[in-house]
Enzyme design. Structure first.
Site, mmCIF file in Angstrom:
data_model
loop_
_atom_site.group_PDB
_atom_site.id
_atom_site.type_symbol
_atom_site.label_atom_id
_atom_site.label_comp_id
_atom_site.label_asym_id
_atom_site.label_seq_id
_atom_site.Cartn_x
_atom_site.Cartn_y
_atom_site.Cartn_z
ATOM 1 N N ASP A 50 0.830 -1.200 0.000
ATOM 2 C CA ASP A 50 0.000 0.000 0.000
ATOM 3 C C ASP A 50 0.874 1.263 0.000
ATOM 4 O O ASP A 50 1.832 1.366 0.765
ATOM 5 C CB ASP A 50 -0.897 -0.014 1.252
ATOM 6 C CG ASP A 50 -2.016 1.013 1.200
ATOM 7 O OD1 ASP A 50 -1.698 2.217 1.152
ATOM 8 O OD2 ASP A 50 -3.193 0.628 1.226
ATOM 9 N N ARG A 52 0.419 4.086 1.159
ATOM 10 C CA ARG A 52 0.262 4.973 2.313
ATOM 11 C C ARG A 52 1.129 4.593 3.503
ATOM 12 O O ARG A 52 1.095 5.280 4.533
ATOM 13 C CB ARG A 52 -1.207 4.989 2.744
ATOM 14 C CG ARG A 52 -2.177 5.469 1.680
ATOM 15 C CD ARG A 52 -3.618 5.182 2.082
ATOM 16 N NE ARG A 52 -3.876 3.736 2.157
ATOM 17 C CZ ARG A 52 -5.023 3.205 2.577
ATOM 18 N NH1 ARG A 52 -6.008 4.015 2.964
ATOM 19 N NH2 ARG A 52 -5.180 1.897 2.601
#
Length: 215
Positions: A50, A52
């Site tokens: 991911d 993030r």
């Protein structure tokens, strides 16, 4: 015909690299010149792919301080030669002392594993997360709120992957040879940036159980 959005996206990458080059050039600490000669990280980070959850930002570390492997839902699969190669190099060559398996709340891979939908080739990967659900299905099914259900499976998945990591021959042989090595499980709260310890740290194979702990 050239796609202007694609061209702009690529130009932004080049621009960002130029800014980074300027930063490196103007740095007076000498650390980048030292990094050019080699690396000596203390940490191996096994995290989710991911975008993030970047390891350096989350741990407040500098380039050269964290060796990183990332995949969908931070899985440790015993037949994954990519992960095993990274692990072997980190433990036996770089001699890292801390290994972190880091999941994160709101993980799309974990959420997808709780559905009956087909997503493509990734379904074969998600099957490993479904195995974690199978081990803890009674607890997961008892949670009514879907977001909390996903987040609890994120936590349980981290703990299972820590166990999988500790049962590899790479980690066990490091312990057998007296190498100082700790394996931790953590979960990231993206909204706050907090790394939450899952209290599943191992520093030897003594707690793994007889069939998992090599002689």
């Amino acid at each position: 015909m050239e796609n202007k959005d694609l061209k702009t996206g690529f130009d932004n990458i080049i621009k960002g690299n130029q800014e980074w080059m300027d930063f490196v050039k103007n740095d007076t600490t000498g650390r980048f010149q030292q990094l050019a000669k080699g690396q000596n990280p203390e940490i191996l980070w096994i995290g989710c792919a991911d975008s993030r959850v970047p390891a350096n930002e989350l741990t407040g570390t500098k380039p050269g301080e964290v060796f990183v492997h990332r995949n969908i839902a931070n899985m440790v699969i015993h037949s994954d030669m990519s992960l095993l190669s990274v692990l072997d190099y980190a433990v036996n060559v770089l001699k890292v002392q801390q290994v972190i398996v880091a999941g994160h709340y709101g993980c799309g891979g974990v959420a997808a594993s709780l559905s009956r939908n087909q997503y493509g080739i990734i379904d074969n990967w998600l099957g490993h997360i479904k195995d974690v659900y199978r081990l803890h299905s009674e607890e997961i099914d008892g949670i009514e709120d879907n977001e909390k259900k996903v987040d609890r499976l994120v936590e349980l998945n981290v703990k299972e992957q820590v166990f999988n990591l500790c049962s590899t021959s790479i980690i066990q042989n490091a312990w057998k040879n007296g190498q100082a090595l700790a394996v931790h499980g953590m979960v990231i709260n993206i909204g706050t940036g907090q790394l939450i310890d899952q209290s599943c740290t191992f520093t030897s194979n003594e707690s793994l159980g007889k069939v998992f702990a090599f002689k």
